[in-house]
Motif scaffolding. Structure first.
Motif, PDB file in Angstrom:
ATOM      1  N   TYR A   1      -7.729   0.991  33.237  1.00 41.85           N
ATOM      2  CA  TYR A   1      -8.072   0.369  32.419  1.00 41.85           C
ATOM      3  C   TYR A   1      -7.362  -0.929  31.755  1.00 41.85           C
ATOM      4  O   TYR A   1      -7.828  -2.710  31.455  1.00 41.85           O
ATOM      5  N   ARG A   2      -5.732  -0.698  31.249  1.00 43.26           N
ATOM      6  CA  ARG A   2      -5.232  -2.013  30.686  1.00 43.26           C
ATOM      7  C   ARG A   2      -5.551  -2.378  31.479  1.00 43.26           C
ATOM      8  O   ARG A   2      -5.275  -4.319  30.964  1.00 43.26           O
ATOM      9  N   SER A   3      -5.044  -2.668  33.208  1.00 42.14           N
ATOM     10  CA  SER A   3      -5.817  -3.182  34.447  1.00 42.14           C
ATOM     11  C   SER A   3      -6.473  -4.552  34.200  1.00 42.14           C
ATOM     12  O   SER A   3      -5.923  -5.428  34.302  1.00 42.14           O
ATOM     13  N   GLY A   4      -7.603  -4.032  33.591  1.00 42.37           N
ATOM     14  CA  GLY A   4      -8.406  -5.068  33.394  1.00 42.37           C
ATOM     15  C   GLY A   4      -8.972  -6.201  31.895  1.00 42.37           C
ATOM     16  O   GLY A   4     -10.404  -6.350  32.025  1.00 42.37           O
ATOM     17  N   SER A   5      -8.463  -5.089  31.145  1.00 41.67           N
ATOM     18  CA  SER A   5      -9.522  -5.374  29.025  1.00 41.67           C
ATOM     19  C   SER A   5      -8.112  -4.965  28.419  1.00 41.67           C
ATOM     20  O   SER A   5      -6.622  -5.055  29.296  1.00 41.67           O
ATOM     21  N   SER A   6      -8.707  -5.316  27.187  1.00 39.03           N
ATOM     22  CA  SER A   6      -7.843  -5.897  25.850  1.00 39.03           C
ATOM     23  C   SER A   6      -7.338  -4.307  25.682  1.00 39.03           C
ATOM     24  O   SER A   6      -8.139  -2.758  25.121  1.00 39.03           O
ATOM     25  N   THR A   7      -6.125  -4.090  25.081  1.00 43.21           N
ATOM     26  CA  THR A   7      -5.722  -3.165  24.140  1.00 43.21           C
ATOM     27  C   THR A   7      -6.455  -2.562  22.498  1.00 43.21           C
ATOM     28  O   THR A   7      -6.426  -2.452  21.647  1.00 43.21           O
ATOM     29  N   GLU A   8      -7.821  -3.411  22.337  1.00 40.42           N
ATOM     30  CA  GLU A   8      -8.176  -4.270  21.054  1.00 40.42           C
ATOM     31  C   GLU A   8      -8.919  -2.676  20.609  1.00 40.42           C
ATOM     32  O   GLU A   8      -9.465  -1.671  21.590  1.00 40.42           O
ATOM     33  N   ILE A   9      -9.497  -2.058  19.097  1.00 40.13           N
ATOM     34  CA  ILE A   9     -10.374  -1.166  18.307  1.00 40.13           C
ATOM     35  C   ILE A   9     -11.259  -2.129  17.691  1.00 40.13           C
ATOM     36  O   ILE A   9     -10.570  -2.787  17.316  1.00 40.13           O
ATOM     37  N   TRP A  10     -12.200  -1.757  17.972  1.00 45.07           N
ATOM     38  CA  TRP A  10     -13.233  -2.441  17.300  1.00 45.07           C
ATOM     39  C   TRP A  10     -13.292  -1.432  15.251  1.00 45.07           C
ATOM     40  O   TRP A  10     -13.519  -0.057  16.018  1.00 45.07           O
ATOM     41  N   ILE A  11     -12.873  -2.149  14.124  1.00 43.44           N
ATOM     42  CA  ILE A  11     -13.000  -1.510  13.305  1.00 43.44           C
ATOM     43  C   ILE A  11     -14.605  -1.342  12.791  1.00 43.44           C
ATOM     44  O   ILE A  11     -14.993  -2.301  12.586  1.00 43.44           O
ATOM     45  N   PRO A  12     -15.761  -0.486  12.646  1.00 42.21           N
ATOM     46  CA  PRO A  12     -16.371  -0.463  12.013  1.00 42.21           C
ATOM     47  C   PRO A  12     -16.807  -1.346  10.498  1.00 42.21           C
ATOM     48  O   PRO A  12     -15.402  -0.869  10.233  1.00 42.21           O
ATOM     49  N   LEU A  13     -17.738  -1.300   9.658  1.00 41.86           N
ATOM     50  CA  LEU A  13     -18.172  -1.794   8.825  1.00 41.86           C
ATOM     51  C   LEU A  13     -17.245  -3.487   7.740  1.00 41.86           C
ATOM     52  O   LEU A  13     -18.306  -4.374   7.617  1.00 41.86           O
ATOM     53  N   ILE A  14     -16.051  -3.160   8.378  1.00 40.64           N
ATOM     54  CA  ILE A  14     -15.398  -4.603   8.626  1.00 40.64           C
ATOM     55  C   ILE A  14     -15.455  -5.511   9.170  1.00 40.64           C
ATOM     56  O   ILE A  14     -15.270  -7.016   9.929  1.00 40.64           O
ATOM     57  N   ASN A  15     -15.962  -5.160  10.373  1.00 43.37           N
ATOM     58  CA  ASN A  15     -16.998  -5.654  11.597  1.00 43.37           C
ATOM     59  C   ASN A  15     -15.079  -6.592  12.429  1.00 43.37           C
ATOM     60  O   ASN A  15     -15.523  -7.505  13.014  1.00 43.37           O
ATOM     61  N   ARG A  16     -14.292  -5.746  12.559  1.00 44.24           N
ATOM     62  CA  ARG A  16     -12.993  -6.832  13.080  1.00 44.24           C
ATOM     63  C   ARG A  16     -12.416  -5.599  14.525  1.00 44.24           C
ATOM     64  O   ARG A  16     -11.855  -4.749  14.295  1.00 44.24           O
ATOM     65  N   TYR A  17     -11.505  -6.474  15.307  1.00 43.14           N
ATOM     66  CA  TYR A  17     -11.063  -5.701  16.399  1.00 43.14           C
ATOM     67  C   TYR A  17      -9.284  -5.931  15.915  1.00 43.14           C
ATOM     68  O   TYR A  17      -9.429  -6.893  15.203  1.00 43.14           O
ATOM     69  N   ILE A  18      -8.891  -5.028  16.357  1.00 40.38           N
ATOM     70  CA  ILE A  18      -7.394  -4.985  15.328  1.00 40.38           C
ATOM     71  C   ILE A  18      -6.329  -4.907  17.328  1.00 40.38           C
ATOM     72  O   ILE A  18      -7.277  -3.417  18.088  1.00 40.38           O
ATOM     73  N   ASP A  19      -5.772  -4.861  17.650  1.00 40.63           N
ATOM     74  CA  ASP A  19      -4.816  -5.345  18.722  1.00 40.63           C
ATOM     75  C   ASP A  19      -3.909  -4.125  18.536  1.00 40.63           C
ATOM     76  O   ASP A  19      -2.806  -3.849  18.291  1.00 40.63           O
ATOM     77  N   LEU A  20      -3.566  -2.778  19.382  1.00 37.00           N
ATOM     78  CA  LEU A  20      -2.926  -1.616  19.075  1.00 37.00           C
ATOM     79  C   LEU A  20      -1.973  -2.157  20.433  1.00 37.00           C
ATOM     80  O   LEU A  20      -0.879  -1.367  19.608  1.00 37.00           O
ATOM     81  N   GLY A  21      -1.986  -2.805  20.828  1.00 35.64           N
ATOM     82  CA  GLY A  21      -0.907  -3.048  21.338  1.00 35.64           C
ATOM     83  C   GLY A  21      -0.673  -1.586  22.816  1.00 35.64           C
ATOM     84  O   GLY A  21      -1.812  -1.073  23.524  1.00 35.64           O
ATOM     85  N   TRP A  22       0.877  -1.159  22.631  1.00 34.34           N
ATOM     86  CA  TRP A  22       0.821   0.672  23.551  1.00 34.34           C
ATOM     87  C   TRP A  22       0.447   1.163  22.558  1.00 34.34           C
ATOM     88  O   TRP A  22       0.591   2.682  22.962  1.00 34.34           O
ATOM     89  N   ALA A  23       0.234   1.092  21.747  1.00 33.94           N
ATOM     90  CA  ALA A  23      -0.234   2.344  20.654  1.00 33.94           C
ATOM     91  C   ALA A  23      -2.085   2.467  21.254  1.00 33.94           C
ATOM     92  O   ALA A  23      -1.485   3.852  21.106  1.00 33.94           O
ATOM     93  N   TYR A  24      -2.228   2.127  21.681  1.00 27.47           N
ATOM     94  CA  TYR A  24      -3.540   2.304  22.544  1.00 27.47           C
ATOM     95  C   TYR A  24      -3.370   3.167  23.444  1.00 27.47           C
ATOM     96  O   TYR A  24      -4.556   4.131  23.647  1.00 27.47           O
ATOM     97  N   PHE A  25      -2.766   3.507  24.162  1.00 27.49           N
ATOM     98  CA  PHE A  25      -1.731   4.423  25.061  1.00 27.49           C
ATOM     99  C   PHE A  25      -2.094   5.849  24.179  1.00 27.49           C
ATOM    100  O   PHE A  25      -2.411   7.099  25.013  1.00 27.49           O
ATOM    101  N   LEU A  26      -0.732   6.194  23.107  1.00 29.56           N
ATOM    102  CA  LEU A  26      -1.301   6.571  22.220  1.00 29.56           C
ATOM    103  C   LEU A  26      -2.887   7.493  21.927  1.00 29.56           C
ATOM    104  O   LEU A  26      -3.560   8.597  21.650  1.00 29.56           O
ATOM    105  N   LEU A  27      -3.689   6.326  21.454  1.00 24.46           N
ATOM    106  CA  LEU A  27      -4.772   6.728  21.327  1.00 24.46           C
ATOM    107  C   LEU A  27      -5.922   7.141  22.459  1.00 24.46           C
ATOM    108  O   LEU A  27      -6.813   8.598  22.042  1.00 24.46           O
ATOM    109  N   VAL A  28      -5.251   6.520  23.447  1.00 28.04           N
ATOM    110  CA  VAL A  28      -6.055   7.295  24.808  1.00 28.04           C
ATOM    111  C   VAL A  28      -5.707   9.011  24.577  1.00 28.04           C
ATOM    112  O   VAL A  28      -6.710   9.268  25.575  1.00 28.04           O
ATOM    113  N   VAL A  29      -4.519   9.130  25.242  1.00 26.77           N
ATOM    114  CA  VAL A  29      -4.619  10.411  25.261  1.00 26.77           C
ATOM    115  C   VAL A  29      -5.111  10.912  24.559  1.00 26.77           C
ATOM    116  O   VAL A  29      -5.033  12.640  24.764  1.00 26.77           O
ATOM    117  N   LEU A  30      -5.334  11.279  23.253  1.00 26.24           N
ATOM    118  CA  LEU A  30      -5.351  11.454  21.946  1.00 26.24           C
ATOM    119  C   LEU A  30      -6.938  11.898  21.863  1.00 26.24           C
ATOM    120  O   LEU A  30      -7.309  13.109  22.093  1.00 26.24           O
TER     121      LEU A  30
END
Length: 327
Positions: free
Chosen positions: A136-165
């Motif tokens: 997924y990382r090879s072709g997509s961003s590590t951003e996550i969308w936050i509801p209510l505030i309608n903003r994207y936050i880039d987690l960087g390599w922390a996104y890896f931990l989120l995916v595993v969890l």
């Protein structure tokens, strides 16, 4: 384009549903003949002891049917393209299904509910999650969308931990929910509805088509899994479904809404964590029995009553997820 995609989705759903209704009776008879039956735990509910011998590993059908139909359709229909997102979702569906199949096979052969050790199961689940992250990382961003505030936050390599969890937690949560006739399949069908809407609005039509086909296959399976169940999905099905919805949430960038939409699954796994932690510390139980659905059964509620109420809760959380998406 959207009309073409919905036509493809509904046609694919019809094919999958018909195939499931045709295949399932023969699969049930075959699993009976080779004695691939459920073995209930000795410490389990007395009312569940009569389920011993009921064929398991029914998840094989609702994995293979939509996957094979989709792959076949991809040769002819642009709305069933095999793009990166689809490949991730398909690999997650089949990959976690294979882990579940190995677990089921050990259980069936040994005639007990030990199966794969928790450490081995977790390791395999985590390894698959890492593979999906790298793809997924090879072709997509590590951003996550936050509801209510309608903003994207880039987690960087922390996104890896989120995916595993996300993958390990979701697969185990769905697995724990599969303990009453019709409960898991029904809740998953409900949870897939919002993701169908998200995929459509994001113009990810191949993902939308696949979700609808999987839901239709589950509907066909549910006919034979409603109380009294003639077949169970086993870990083959429950782990596959957990991997499927986690991968779907990832490619649609709805990682947070997955928690909301699938909160019944979350509550099931939390009930086990709370029960075990509290018992180790105090020697007392908070719930009559965990996971949560057994707590209500132990209190005298029938299986069908528990399932109905959990489905209603699933509908409410699905609606909450949709509402948060549009706010």
């Amino acid at each position: 384009m959207v009309y073409s995609a919905w036509t493809t989705a509904l046609a694919g759903a019809a094919v999958c549903l018909i195939l499931m209704l045709v295949i399932m009776p023969g699969l049930i008879r075959y699993l009976h003949r080779i004695k691939f039956g459920q073995t209930e735990r000795e410490e389990g509910l007395e009312s569940h002891k009569k389920k011993n011998g009921t064929p398991t590993m029914g998840g094989i059908a609702f994995i293979l049917v939509p996957v094979l139909v989709y792959i076949l359709g991809s040769f002819f229909l642009p709305d069933m393209a095999l793009n990166q997102n689809i490949l991730i979702v398909l690999l997650a569906y089949v990959g976690y299904g294979l882990i579940g199949f190995l677990d089921d096979y050990i259980i069936v052969v040994k005639k007990d509910n030990a199966g794969l050790s928790p450490a081995a199961k977790f390791t395999l689940q985590a390894v698959l999650a890492v593979i999906f992250f790298l793809i997924y990382r090879s072709g997509s961003s590590t951003e996550i969308w936050i509801p209510l505030i309608n903003r994207y936050i880039d987690l960087g390599w922390a996104y890896f931990l989120l995916v595993v969890l996300m993958f390990t937690a979701e697969t185990n949560a769905v697995n724990l929910t599969d303990g009453i006739d019709g409960l898991c399949a029904g809740l998953m069908i409900i949870a897939l509805v919002p993701f169908t809407v998200f995929a459509c609005l994001q113009h990810q039509y191949p993902v939308m088509v696949l979700i609808v086909m999987v839901a239709a296959s589950l509907l066909g399976y549910l006919k034979f899994n409603l109380h009294p169940a003639r077949i169970f999905m086993g870990d083959t099905g429950s782990l596959a479904l957990g991997g499927f919805i986690a991968a779907t949430a990832m490619v649609l960038k709805q990682e947070i809404l997955l928690v909301v939409i699938g909160f019944v699954f979350v509550a099931e796994v939390l009930s086990v964590i709370i029960q075990v932690t509290h018992y180790k510390r105090t020697g007392r139980r908070i719930f009559r029995m965990a996971p949560l659905h057994h707590h209500f059964e132990k209190g005298g509620m029938s299986e069908t009553a528990v399932v109905t109420r959990f489905w209603l809760a699933g509908i409410l959380f699905a609606l909450a997820g949709l509402l948060l998406y549009f706010l």
